[in-house]
Design an enzyme around this catalytic site. Structure first.
Site, PDB file in Angstrom:
ATOM      1  N   ARG A 125     -59.196  76.937-144.320  1.00 20.44           N
ATOM      2  CA  ARG A 125     -59.221  78.400-144.426  1.00 20.44           C
ATOM      3  C   ARG A 125     -60.574  79.000-144.779  1.00 20.44           C
ATOM      4  O   ARG A 125     -60.680  80.200-144.965  1.00 20.44           O
ATOM      5  CB  ARG A 125     -58.179  78.859-145.459  1.00 20.44           C
ATOM      6  CG  ARG A 125     -56.753  78.617-144.995  1.00 20.44           C
ATOM      7  CD  ARG A 125     -55.733  79.113-145.997  1.00 20.44           C
ATOM      8  NE  ARG A 125     -54.381  79.036-145.447  1.00 20.44           N
ATOM      9  CZ  ARG A 125     -53.623  77.967-145.462  1.00 20.44           C
ATOM     10  NH1 ARG A 125     -54.096  76.858-145.992  1.00 20.44           N
ATOM     11  NH2 ARG A 125     -52.410  77.974-144.944  1.00 20.44           N
ATOM     12  N   HIS A 130     -49.599  64.515-147.956  1.00 18.15           N
ATOM     13  CA  HIS A 130     -49.218  65.210-146.715  1.00 18.15           C
ATOM     14  C   HIS A 130     -49.205  64.277-145.508  1.00 18.15           C
ATOM     15  O   HIS A 130     -49.220  64.746-144.369  1.00 18.15           O
ATOM     16  CB  HIS A 130     -50.170  66.389-146.461  1.00 18.15           C
ATOM     17  CG  HIS A 130     -50.036  67.483-147.478  1.00 18.15           C
ATOM     18  ND1 HIS A 130     -51.081  68.314-147.828  1.00 18.15           N
ATOM     19  CD2 HIS A 130     -48.971  67.877-148.233  1.00 18.15           C
ATOM     20  CE1 HIS A 130     -50.657  69.181-148.749  1.00 18.15           C
ATOM     21  NE2 HIS A 130     -49.390  68.927-149.010  1.00 18.15           N
ATOM     22  N   ASN A 143     -65.184  71.466-158.494  1.00 20.92           N
ATOM     23  CA  ASN A 143     -65.008  72.275-157.285  1.00 20.92           C
ATOM     24  C   ASN A 143     -66.146  73.292-157.199  1.00 20.92           C
ATOM     25  O   ASN A 143     -66.671  73.732-158.222  1.00 20.92           O
ATOM     26  CB  ASN A 143     -63.655  73.007-157.336  1.00 20.92           C
ATOM     27  CG  ASN A 143     -63.189  73.464-155.966  1.00 20.92           C
ATOM     28  OD1 ASN A 143     -63.231  72.716-154.995  1.00 20.92           O
ATOM     29  ND2 ASN A 143     -62.736  74.704-155.874  1.00 20.92           N
ATOM     30  N   ILE A 170     -55.522  64.138-144.769  1.00 15.74           N
ATOM     31  CA  ILE A 170     -54.757  63.298-143.841  1.00 15.74           C
ATOM     32  C   ILE A 170     -55.668  62.450-142.971  1.00 15.74           C
ATOM     33  O   ILE A 170     -55.267  61.951-141.932  1.00 15.74           O
ATOM     34  CB  ILE A 170     -53.831  64.173-142.963  1.00 15.74           C
ATOM     35  CG1 ILE A 170     -54.624  65.268-142.228  1.00 15.74           C
ATOM     36  CG2 ILE A 170     -52.730  64.805-143.809  1.00 15.74           C
ATOM     37  CD1 ILE A 170     -53.777  66.127-141.286  1.00 15.74           C
ATOM     38  N   ASP A 171     -56.924  62.270-143.432  1.00 17.10           N
ATOM     39  CA  ASP A 171     -57.954  61.644-142.602  1.00 17.10           C
ATOM     40  C   ASP A 171     -58.180  60.172-142.860  1.00 17.10           C
ATOM     41  O   ASP A 171     -58.959  59.518-142.155  1.00 17.10           O
ATOM     42  CB  ASP A 171     -59.280  62.396-142.763  1.00 17.10           C
ATOM     43  CG  ASP A 171     -59.666  62.593-144.229  1.00 17.10           C
ATOM     44  OD1 ASP A 171     -59.575  61.628-145.013  1.00 17.10           O
ATOM     45  OD2 ASP A 171     -60.049  63.724-144.598  1.00 17.10           O
TER      46      ASP A 171
END
Length: 229
Positions: free
Chosen positions: A32, A114, A205, A98-99
């Site tokens: 995003r 996920h 972060n 998810i890599d």
């Protein structure tokens, strides 16, 4: 920074909770941000939904094949340093990503909250299919079923096994480090509600995150932070 180094040195059981920001330095876009996967797209959530997979499997496949897979991506400093720590400490990584880069870096205990793009299966016969085969075709040649990656799509539930494993790791951790995530997507962001209340919590972060309990915020590029740990 020194507090985080000391906490890692003293901890017995560590959980790293990682998000898209961990893989951006490896060339994988987040979702995003201004330059993320969803930038300029009209309905990206639909493209990654169970409805799209069911109603328009070819459209789903084309989107996933062209936008989600980065087979040449390599682990960066964050992945490799976490893997190094896991060789000395009891480390579990719970990741939204998810890599497969945490596994590629060598960490053994990784919970893919996920799912993973590199676990695929045929929806008709349930046979496991390699990602390499899936990227050639979404049709299983043995039974003509539709192949899909084993990832959690919009409208789908998180796998119960992932939730149970994550909760167990969180409950037993004496140090939790949140890295590269705004930590706002539920139920991932709710995992720390089940922590041992004596556990230390750090967040690393670029943007500050806000939690309803005491924690240490390191507002910095995680690659720089982990390069110095």
């Amino acid at each position: 920074m020194n507090d985080l180094k000391g906490a890692i040195k003293q901890a017995n059981k560590i959980v790293f909770l990682t998000g898209a920001g961990v893989s951006v330095p490896s060339g994988i876009p987040d979702y995003r941000s201004k330059n993320g996967l969803y930038a300029g797209m009209e309905s990206p959530e639909y493209m990654l939904s169970h409805t799209c997979l069911t109603r328009e499997p070819d459209k789903f496949y084309q989107f996933v094949k062209e936008n989600m897979y980065y087979p040449d991506a390599e682990p960066n400093t964050i992945h490799t340093k976490m893997a190094e720590i896991s060789q000395q400490k009891d480390v579990t990584i719970i990741t939204q990503n998810i890599d497969g880069l945490h596994e590629k870096a060598g960490t053994k205990k990784v919970i893919n909250f996920h799912g993973s793009l590199y676990h695929c299966y045929c929806q008709k016969c349930q046979m496991s299919i390699s990602a390499e085969t899936y990227l050639q075709s979404n049709i299983h040649e043995d039974c003509l079923g539709i192949i899909r990656p084993d990832v959690v799509l919009y409208e789908e539930a998180i796998q119960e096994s992932a939730i149970n494993q994550s909760l167990s790791a969180i409950r037993h951790a004496d140090l939790i480090v949140i890295v590269g995530t705004s930590f706002r997507v539920s139920p991932f962001c709710n995992l720390t509600d089940y922590r041992n209340k004596t556990a230390q919590i750090f967040a690393v972060n670029k943007e500050p995150i806000f939690l309803p309990y005491s924690f240490e915020m390191i507002e910095s590029d995680a690659t720089k932070v982990f390069a110095e740990i």
